[in-house]
Design a protein around this motif. Structure first.
Motif, mmCIF file in Angstrom:
data_model
loop_
_atom_site.group_PDB
_atom_site.id
_atom_site.type_symbol
_atom_site.label_atom_id
_atom_site.label_comp_id
_atom_site.label_asym_id
_atom_site.label_seq_id
_atom_site.Cartn_x
_atom_site.Cartn_y
_atom_site.Cartn_z
ATOM 1 N N SER A 182 22.347 -20.928 3.142
ATOM 2 C CA SER A 182 22.142 -19.562 3.609
ATOM 3 C C SER A 182 21.093 -18.841 2.765
ATOM 4 N N THR A 183 20.358 -17.944 3.405
ATOM 5 C CA THR A 183 19.275 -17.230 2.720
ATOM 6 C C THR A 183 19.837 -16.041 1.937
ATOM 7 N N SER A 184 20.487 -16.335 0.857
ATOM 8 C CA SER A 184 20.980 -15.277 -0.027
ATOM 9 C C SER A 184 19.801 -14.647 -0.760
ATOM 10 N N SER A 185 20.042 -13.529 -1.390
ATOM 11 C CA SER A 185 18.975 -12.862 -2.139
ATOM 12 C C SER A 185 18.450 -13.766 -3.251
ATOM 13 N N TYR A 186 19.343 -14.600 -3.814
ATOM 14 C CA TYR A 186 18.927 -15.511 -4.881
ATOM 15 C C TYR A 186 17.909 -16.521 -4.362
ATOM 16 N N LEU A 193 12.694 -19.033 -3.747
ATOM 17 C CA LEU A 193 11.919 -19.951 -2.896
ATOM 18 C C LEU A 193 10.783 -19.291 -2.121
ATOM 19 N N LEU A 194 10.831 -17.989 -1.904
ATOM 20 C CA LEU A 194 9.775 -17.325 -1.148
ATOM 21 C C LEU A 194 8.743 -16.768 -2.118
ATOM 22 N N GLU A 195 7.503 -17.210 -1.928
ATOM 23 C CA GLU A 195 6.421 -16.771 -2.808
ATOM 24 C C GLU A 195 5.476 -15.863 -2.033
ATOM 25 N N PRO A 196 5.438 -14.574 -2.395
ATOM 26 C CA PRO A 196 4.573 -13.637 -1.659
ATOM 27 C C PRO A 196 3.097 -13.823 -2.008
ATOM 28 N N LYS A 197 2.245 -13.690 -1.002
ATOM 29 C CA LYS A 197 0.801 -13.722 -1.194
ATOM 30 C C LYS A 197 0.174 -12.617 -0.364
ATOM 31 N N ILE A 198 -0.860 -12.009 -0.895
ATOM 32 C CA ILE A 198 -1.562 -10.965 -0.161
ATOM 33 C C ILE A 198 -2.782 -11.580 0.507
ATOM 34 N N ILE A 199 -2.781 -11.571 1.824
ATOM 35 C CA ILE A 199 -3.884 -12.119 2.608
ATOM 36 C C ILE A 199 -4.362 -11.049 3.576
ATOM 37 N N ASN A 200 -5.616 -10.648 3.438
ATOM 38 C CA ASN A 200 -6.185 -9.584 4.289
ATOM 39 C C ASN A 200 -5.336 -8.317 4.232
ATOM 40 N N ASP A 201 -4.967 -7.949 3.023
ATOM 41 C CA ASP A 201 -4.188 -6.730 2.768
ATOM 42 C C ASP A 201 -2.794 -6.770 3.372
ATOM 43 N N LYS A 202 -2.351 -7.961 3.744
ATOM 44 C CA LYS A 202 -0.989 -8.112 4.273
ATOM 45 C C LYS A 202 -0.208 -9.087 3.394
ATOM 46 N N ILE A 203 1.083 -8.802 3.237
ATOM 47 C CA ILE A 203 1.929 -9.674 2.429
ATOM 48 C C ILE A 203 2.474 -10.796 3.312
ATOM 49 N N LYS A 204 2.190 -12.007 2.897
ATOM 50 C CA LYS A 204 2.722 -13.169 3.596
ATOM 51 C C LYS A 204 3.463 -14.049 2.590
ATOM 52 N N TYR A 205 4.412 -14.830 3.126
ATOM 53 C CA TYR A 205 5.256 -15.628 2.254
ATOM 54 C C TYR A 205 5.043 -17.123 2.496
ATOM 55 N N THR A 206 5.007 -17.848 1.410
ATOM 56 C CA THR A 206 5.035 -19.305 1.501
ATOM 57 C C THR A 206 6.314 -19.797 0.836
ATOM 58 N N ILE A 207 6.722 -21.000 1.180
ATOM 59 C CA ILE A 207 7.964 -21.544 0.642
ATOM 60 C C ILE A 207 7.646 -22.436 -0.547
ATOM 61 N N LYS A 208 8.276 -22.152 -1.660
ATOM 62 C CA LYS A 208 8.095 -22.962 -2.854
ATOM 63 C C LYS A 208 8.683 -24.342 -2.633
ATOM 64 N N LYS A 236 17.869 -19.851 12.538
ATOM 65 C CA LYS A 236 19.187 -19.868 11.889
ATOM 66 C C LYS A 236 19.235 -18.960 10.662
ATOM 67 N N ASP A 237 18.067 -18.507 10.207
ATOM 68 C CA ASP A 237 17.960 -17.699 8.996
ATOM 69 C C ASP A 237 18.583 -18.420 7.803
ATOM 70 N N LEU A 238 18.088 -19.606 7.542
ATOM 71 C CA LEU A 238 18.553 -20.371 6.386
ATOM 72 C C LEU A 238 17.466 -21.336 5.917
ATOM 73 N N PHE A 239 17.634 -21.809 4.681
ATOM 74 C CA PHE A 239 16.718 -22.794 4.123
ATOM 75 C C PHE A 239 17.238 -24.202 4.413
#
Length: 279
Positions: free
Chosen positions: A25-29, A34-49, A80-83
């Motif tokens: 489950s995608t808990s806050s932990y 696991l989610l790594e934020p990146k700023i692309i074209n002034d927008k925040i996008k996430y990649t998975i570690k 499913k909103d999970l990893f």
């Protein structure tokens, strides 16, 4: 190293490789880790570690069962909103208290995997029939059987196959080989034998059947192969084959058996192809 605690059933399923993807489950932990934020074209996008390995535990205390397992990939399921952790081989293991039933099952799984690996090594990757190495091993066994006097080698060579590759492409050539292999394997079963891809567009059947019955079935195979066409956008393609047949009772060695069958194929080609020549 990241750690995931699971119940005993899931732990044993991972140990037995019955479970290869673990959902978490995608808990806050886990989102934070696991989610790594990146700023692309002034927008925040996430990649998975991505993680190369992870510790799996069951129970409490220092002596709890645990393993370190290869992590091939981490995915996120939006639906499913999970990893999803995709696991590979087990790198380390300790304090496992599997029951005897689980140990027996593990042994069965390992033996089955060994058989499957051996079978895949013996098969041609394109057509699925056995390869030349398997043929050579089988032939060595067949010549020592009590019914070796019935052993027959049938060489089958697709006619004008180079023209298919040259005029229609190798992808169509592969389709033709797969088509041939399916027909040949079907008749190999009827002939009380086995089919092999010898190399290129050459196939071989090793079988045990009386001569008259064998030749009748081979004639049916030859006609069956050319009765259906292989679709291509330019035009449909018809296939014919030349066959050479040799009998072990007429040979001194297994190598002579294969050579005689192969020689008969060349004679069949010289006679105009789409024919069967018997040694």
């Amino acid at each position: 190293m990241y750690k995931i605690s699971v119940n005993k059933e899931i732990f044993n399923d991972l140990l037995l490789k019955k479970l290869k993807v673990l959902e978490k489950s995608t808990s806050s932990y886990w989102k934070r880790e696991l989610l790594e934020p990146k700023i692309i074209n002034d927008k925040i996008k996430y990649t998975i570690k991505q993680i190369d390995k992870i510790k799996i535990t069951n129970g409490l205390g220092e002596d709890k069962p645990q393993m370190i397992i290869e992590c091939k990939k981490v995915d996120y399921s939006f639906k499913k909103d999970l990893f999803e952790f995709h696991f590979g081989k087990i790198l380390e293991q300790k304090n496992s208290d599997m029951s005897e039933d689980y140990k027996d099952t593990l042994i069965q799984v390992l033996l089955q995997e060994r058989v499957q690996l051996q079978d895949s090594m013996n098969r041609d990757h394109l057509t699925g029939v056995y390869n030349r190495r398997k043929m050579e091993n089988d032939l060595s066994a067949f010549v020592n059987q009590n019914n070796k006097d019935l052993l027959t080698a049938v060489f089958i060579d697709a006619d004008r196959f180079k023209g298919i590759n040259d005029n229609f492409g190798h992808e169509t050539g592969d389709k033709a080989l797969i088509y041939l292999a399916k027909r040949i394997q079907k008749y190999a079963d009827i002939l009380n034998g086995e089919a092999y891809r010898y190399g290129g567009e050459e196939f071989l059947i090793l079988c045990f059947l009386p001569k008259d019955e064998l030749l009748k079935k081979l004639e049916q195979l030859k006609e069956d192969i050319k009765s259906q066409k292989i679709y291509h956008s330019k035009k449909d393609i018809s296939l014919t084959v030349s066959m050479g047949v040799a009998f072990y009772k007429d040979c001194k060695t297994k190598d002579e058996l294969i050579k005689k069958a192969d020689d008969c194929v060349y004679i069949a080609k010289d006679r105009g192809r789409d024919t069967i020549v018997v040694s």
